[in-house]
Design a protein around this motif. Sequence first.
Motif, PDB file in Angstrom:
ATOM      1  N   GLU A   1      -8.193   2.298  -9.391  1.00  0.00           N
ATOM      2  CA  GLU A   1      -7.926   0.897  -9.117  1.00  0.00           C
ATOM      3  C   GLU A   1      -6.533   0.784  -8.498  1.00  0.00           C
ATOM      4  O   GLU A   1      -5.618   1.519  -8.872  1.00  0.00           O
ATOM      5  CB  GLU A   1      -7.983   0.086 -10.407  1.00  0.00           C
ATOM      6  CG  GLU A   1      -7.851  -1.411 -10.209  1.00  0.00           C
ATOM      7  CD  GLU A   1      -7.909  -2.183 -11.515  1.00  0.00           C
ATOM      8  OE1 GLU A   1      -7.696  -3.409 -11.482  1.00  0.00           O
ATOM      9  OE2 GLU A   1      -8.145  -1.551 -12.564  1.00  0.00           O
ATOM     10  N   THR A   2      -6.390  -0.100  -7.543  1.00  0.00           N
ATOM     11  CA  THR A   2      -5.109  -0.234  -6.856  1.00  0.00           C
ATOM     12  C   THR A   2      -4.651  -1.688  -6.813  1.00  0.00           C
ATOM     13  O   THR A   2      -5.444  -2.612  -6.970  1.00  0.00           O
ATOM     14  CB  THR A   2      -5.191   0.295  -5.413  1.00  0.00           C
ATOM     15  OG1 THR A   2      -6.228  -0.404  -4.705  1.00  0.00           O
ATOM     16  CG2 THR A   2      -5.468   1.787  -5.377  1.00  0.00           C
ATOM     17  N   HIS A   3      -3.349  -1.861  -6.582  1.00  0.00           N
ATOM     18  CA  HIS A   3      -2.755  -3.180  -6.344  1.00  0.00           C
ATOM     19  C   HIS A   3      -2.397  -3.286  -4.869  1.00  0.00           C
ATOM     20  O   HIS A   3      -2.040  -2.288  -4.228  1.00  0.00           O
ATOM     21  CB  HIS A   3      -1.489  -3.380  -7.177  1.00  0.00           C
ATOM     22  CG  HIS A   3      -1.732  -3.509  -8.644  1.00  0.00           C
ATOM     23  ND1 HIS A   3      -2.658  -4.373  -9.181  1.00  0.00           N
ATOM     24  CD2 HIS A   3      -1.148  -2.880  -9.708  1.00  0.00           C
ATOM     25  CE1 HIS A   3      -2.646  -4.282 -10.498  1.00  0.00           C
ATOM     26  NE2 HIS A   3      -1.733  -3.387 -10.846  1.00  0.00           N
ATOM     27  N   GLY A   4      -2.459  -4.513  -4.324  1.00  0.00           N
ATOM     28  CA  GLY A   4      -2.132  -4.718  -2.919  1.00  0.00           C
ATOM     29  C   GLY A   4      -0.889  -5.559  -2.711  1.00  0.00           C
ATOM     30  O   GLY A   4      -0.532  -6.389  -3.548  1.00  0.00           O
ATOM     31  N   LEU A   5      -0.234  -5.332  -1.578  1.00  0.00           N
ATOM     32  CA  LEU A   5       0.954  -6.091  -1.196  1.00  0.00           C
ATOM     33  C   LEU A   5       0.807  -6.593   0.241  1.00  0.00           C
ATOM     34  O   LEU A   5       0.130  -5.974   1.057  1.00  0.00           O
ATOM     35  CB  LEU A   5       2.218  -5.230  -1.297  1.00  0.00           C
ATOM     36  CG  LEU A   5       2.685  -4.830  -2.697  1.00  0.00           C
ATOM     37  CD1 LEU A   5       3.806  -3.795  -2.595  1.00  0.00           C
ATOM     38  CD2 LEU A   5       3.166  -6.048  -3.477  1.00  0.00           C
ATOM     39  N   GLN A   6       1.468  -7.692   0.513  1.00  0.00           N
ATOM     40  CA  GLN A   6       1.481  -8.260   1.851  1.00  0.00           C
ATOM     41  C   GLN A   6       2.936  -8.579   2.206  1.00  0.00           C
ATOM     42  O   GLN A   6       3.618  -9.257   1.447  1.00  0.00           O
ATOM     43  CB  GLN A   6       0.638  -9.537   1.897  1.00  0.00           C
ATOM     44  CG  GLN A   6       0.567 -10.207   3.261  1.00  0.00           C
ATOM     45  CD  GLN A   6      -0.221 -11.502   3.201  1.00  0.00           C
ATOM     46  OE1 GLN A   6       0.330 -12.534   2.805  1.00  0.00           O
ATOM     47  NE2 GLN A   6      -1.494 -11.458   3.562  1.00  0.00           N
ATOM     48  N   THR A   7       3.389  -8.068   3.338  1.00  0.00           N
ATOM     49  CA  THR A   7       4.774  -8.301   3.743  1.00  0.00           C
ATOM     50  C   THR A   7       4.821  -8.970   5.111  1.00  0.00           C
ATOM     51  O   THR A   7       4.166  -8.530   6.053  1.00  0.00           O
ATOM     52  CB  THR A   7       5.573  -6.985   3.780  1.00  0.00           C
ATOM     53  OG1 THR A   7       5.618  -6.421   2.472  1.00  0.00           O
ATOM     54  CG2 THR A   7       7.002  -7.233   4.251  1.00  0.00           C
ATOM     55  N   TRP A   8       5.613 -10.042   5.172  1.00  0.00           N
ATOM     56  CA  TRP A   8       5.833 -10.782   6.407  1.00  0.00           C
ATOM     57  C   TRP A   8       7.211 -10.413   6.938  1.00  0.00           C
ATOM     58  O   TRP A   8       8.178 -10.305   6.185  1.00  0.00           O
ATOM     59  CB  TRP A   8       5.788 -12.290   6.134  1.00  0.00           C
ATOM     60  CG  TRP A   8       4.507 -12.772   5.508  1.00  0.00           C
ATOM     61  CD1 TRP A   8       4.053 -12.519   4.249  1.00  0.00           C
ATOM     62  CD2 TRP A   8       3.510 -13.609   6.121  1.00  0.00           C
ATOM     63  NE1 TRP A   8       2.842 -13.139   4.028  1.00  0.00           N
ATOM     64  CE2 TRP A   8       2.487 -13.825   5.161  1.00  0.00           C
ATOM     65  CE3 TRP A   8       3.391 -14.210   7.381  1.00  0.00           C
ATOM     66  CZ2 TRP A   8       1.367 -14.602   5.421  1.00  0.00           C
ATOM     67  CZ3 TRP A   8       2.274 -14.987   7.648  1.00  0.00           C
ATOM     68  CH2 TRP A   8       1.272 -15.176   6.680  1.00  0.00           C
TER      69      TRP A   8
END
Length: 279
Positions: A126-133
């Motif tokens: 299982e993984t966690h996600g990130l979003q970078t602007w």
Amino acid sequence: MHDAWDRAGLTGPLRSEVLEPFLSGVLADGEFDTSDAFVRLLVRMFALGRPGLPERGIQALPEQLAAYARTLGVSIEMHRRVTGLRDTPTGVEVAVAGSDPVTALGAMVAVGPEAASELVPVPVPETHGLQTWWFATDAAPSTSGMLAVDGTRSGPLVNTAVISHSAPSYAPAGMHLVEATCLLPPVARKEHAAGPAESDVRRHLTHIWGADVSDWRLLRRDDIPHALPVQSAPLRPVSTARLSERVYVAGDHRDTASIQGALVSGNRVARALLADAGT
């Protein structure tokens, strides 16, 4: 992690307004279900280490390793997609898209957790996600190069920083570069949705920096659905280096969820491969 902090008596603003907002970005975990042992390990590394950014980006790390390998006579081929591995009596047959298979005495699989299971029989973690602007601006909202978090948690961002204060080479010429990172919700990751809207990100940036961000130019948005493997309790960070007689697997999903874990895993696999080869 919550239970361990409760037992330790860690409460109040230090926890709710500083540590939790900061660590949610580091762990990519907004629910704080991460192993307390792993959190302690990270905090120790932050306390004893010296955070920094490579002048030419993180790509400089594999490029440096590749350059050294070439001085030892290693041949490196790029843009070749491996589609499968098969053990044979004499070695490992590596299937390559658009090309003939390659046969090797051994194979090290060093890819992300979402891709490893497509090549070798390992469970998909299982993984966690990130979003970078990434925003470019003529005027920096702060003179600090420190990471900024919102103790009130009034928006989607878990951290933001003026990256160009730490790494000027990252910014467009004559401008400043600001990063803004938020968690990529599980639903967004599964359905390939965008996550938070740009308007919400800009609103939260205004709140954090106390500056007008309406004229900031959006350069790009990076969605990383498998940014970090989940580190649930009890923590079992180390997986075996060898998967079969000639196939080895490395990655942060085989150790701790970090660049450090990936390097440690790669080192462990390389040593095992050399030992098995008798060198």
